[in-house]
Design an enzyme around this catalytic site. Structure first.
Site, short mmCIF file in Angstrom:
data_model
loop_
_atom_site.label_atom_id
_atom_site.label_comp_id
_atom_site.label_asym_id
_atom_site.label_seq_id
_atom_site.Cartn_x
_atom_site.Cartn_y
_atom_site.Cartn_z
CG ASP A 81 29.50 28.57 35.82
OD1 ASP A 81 29.70 28.20 36.99
OD2 ASP A 81 30.09 29.54 35.29
CG HIS A 82 27.66 31.18 38.66
ND1 HIS A 82 27.81 31.37 40.02
CD2 HIS A 82 28.91 31.21 38.15
CE1 HIS A 82 29.09 31.52 40.31
NE2 HIS A 82 29.78 31.41 39.18
N GLY A 180 35.86 37.81 36.59
CA GLY A 180 36.27 38.87 35.67
C GLY A 180 37.74 39.20 35.79
CB SER A 210 40.49 34.20 34.65
OG SER A 210 39.77 33.22 33.96
CG ASP A 231 33.75 32.74 31.28
OD1 ASP A 231 34.15 32.66 30.10
OD2 ASP A 231 32.62 33.17 31.56
CB THR A 232 38.09 36.19 32.63
OG1 THR A 232 36.85 36.49 33.28
CG2 THR A 232 38.72 37.47 32.14
O1 G3H Z 1 31.85 30.38 37.03
C1 G3H Z 1 32.79 30.73 36.31
C2 G3H Z 1 33.99 31.26 36.84
O2 G3H Z 1 34.01 31.37 38.19
C3 G3H Z 1 34.97 31.95 35.97
O3 G3H Z 1 35.58 33.07 36.55
O4 G3H Z 1 35.84 34.50 34.53
O5 G3H Z 1 37.13 34.93 36.59
O6 G3H Z 1 37.63 32.94 35.20
P1 G3H Z 1 36.62 33.91 35.67
ZN ZN Z 2 31.84 31.47 38.95
#
Ligand code: G3H
Ligand code: ZN
Length: 283
Positions: A81-82, A180, A210, A231-232
């Site tokens: 990811d990223h 976030g 999220s 993720d968050t």
């Molecule tokens: O690449 C991961 C995400 O875009 C997660 O974003 O932490 O806002 O759910 P999030």
């Molecule tokens: Zn992301």
């Protein structure tokens, strides 16, 4: 079974649903996601950011995620990811990830195309898929930090050129989400998503999902989003589980009793997301 991102998202695009991509940093997170995927009969993407790989080690994450994929009765992609660092991306290639993201969104368009193409050339040569990103998603995702004032929505014409010239298998777009915890209610630009989808055939990815309302997620999937990153929400579920044990029983010292409830919390949230994204029942 282990599969590439391209296979997963090709099916999602045809079937009109999105596959959840969940960030992993340790064993309990991997297990929580896999338990949910098996129970929900859902394809799934286990992804790790460069920060996650620094924390746990690329070899540990790759070994855990690949093992989870090999053991699974549902299709699993193991994804970076990223990715922003070419060497780190190559390390993922060597360690058996099935796909990588090259996030060149901080560069001007021509340069983003150039760095992305370089990764596509290597990854495709060894049968791996690639996700690119165009437009700047605000907020913080481990190593990637974008001040909200610098966030920029994806331009549809640029997206068409980017997809055509780079040959990416998935394209992350900026339509109003952020990484976030949100301060207010995020407003997604669905007209922009529609306009992008009209000129781009490549499966589209929604980051920062999220905290986005269920209704907005459903609409985004209806308009062509095929991969949704979370993720968050998982981090918060983990913290909820740990806090509940630690607050109720401060004397507890068995890691299994502290992390077990966190694993259950994470499994529940992941299962809910799979139902929402429409990937539950698709494996
Ligand atoms: O690449 C991961 C995400 O875009 C997660 O974003 O932490 O806002 O759910 P999030
Ligand atoms: Zn992301």
């Amino acid at each position: 079974m282990l599969v590439t991102l391209k296979e997963l998202l090709g099916d999602a695009q045809k079937g009109g649903y999105a596959v959840g991509a969940f960030n992993v940093n340790n064993m309990e997170i991997v297990q929580a996601i896999m338990e949910a995927a098996e129970e929900q009969r859902s394809p799934v993407i286990l992804q790790a950011s460069q920060g996650g790989l620094k924390y746990a080690g690329v070899d540990f994450i790759a070994a855990m995620a690949r093992l989870a994929g090999e053991k699974a009765s549902v299709p699993v992609a193991v994804h970076l990811d990223h990715g922003t660092d070419f060497q780190q991306i190559m390390l993922c290639v060597r360690n058996g990830f099935t796909s990588v993201m090259i996030d060149g969104s901080k560069y001007p368009l021509d340069e983003n195309i150039e760095v992305t193409k370089k990764v596509v050339e290597v990854a495709h040569a060894v049968g791996m898929s690639v996700e690119g990103e165009l437009g700047k998603i605000g907020g913080v995702e481990d190593d990637v930090k974008v001040d909200h004032r610098d966030a920029a929505m994806t331009d549809p014409a640029e997206a068409a050129r980017f997809a055509e010239e780079t040959g990416v298998d998935a394209l992350a777009i900026a339509i109003g989400t952020a990484h976030g915890v949100y301060k207010g209610e995020p407003k997604l630009d669905f007209e922009r998503l529609k306009a992008i989808r009209e000129v781009v055939d490549t499966p589209l990815v929604l980051h920062g999902a999220s905290g986005v309302s269920d209704a907005a997620i459903r609409q985004a999937v209806e308009l062509g989003i095929c991969k949704i990153n979370i993720d968050t929400d998982i981090r918060q579920a983990f913290a909820r589980g740990v806090h509940s044990v630690v607050n109720n029983n401060p004397e507890e010292y068995d890691p299994r009793k502290i992390l077990g409830p966190a694993r259950d919390e994470m499994k529940n949230i992941v299962a809910t997301k799979m139902q929402l994204f429409g990937c539950a029942g698709k494996a």
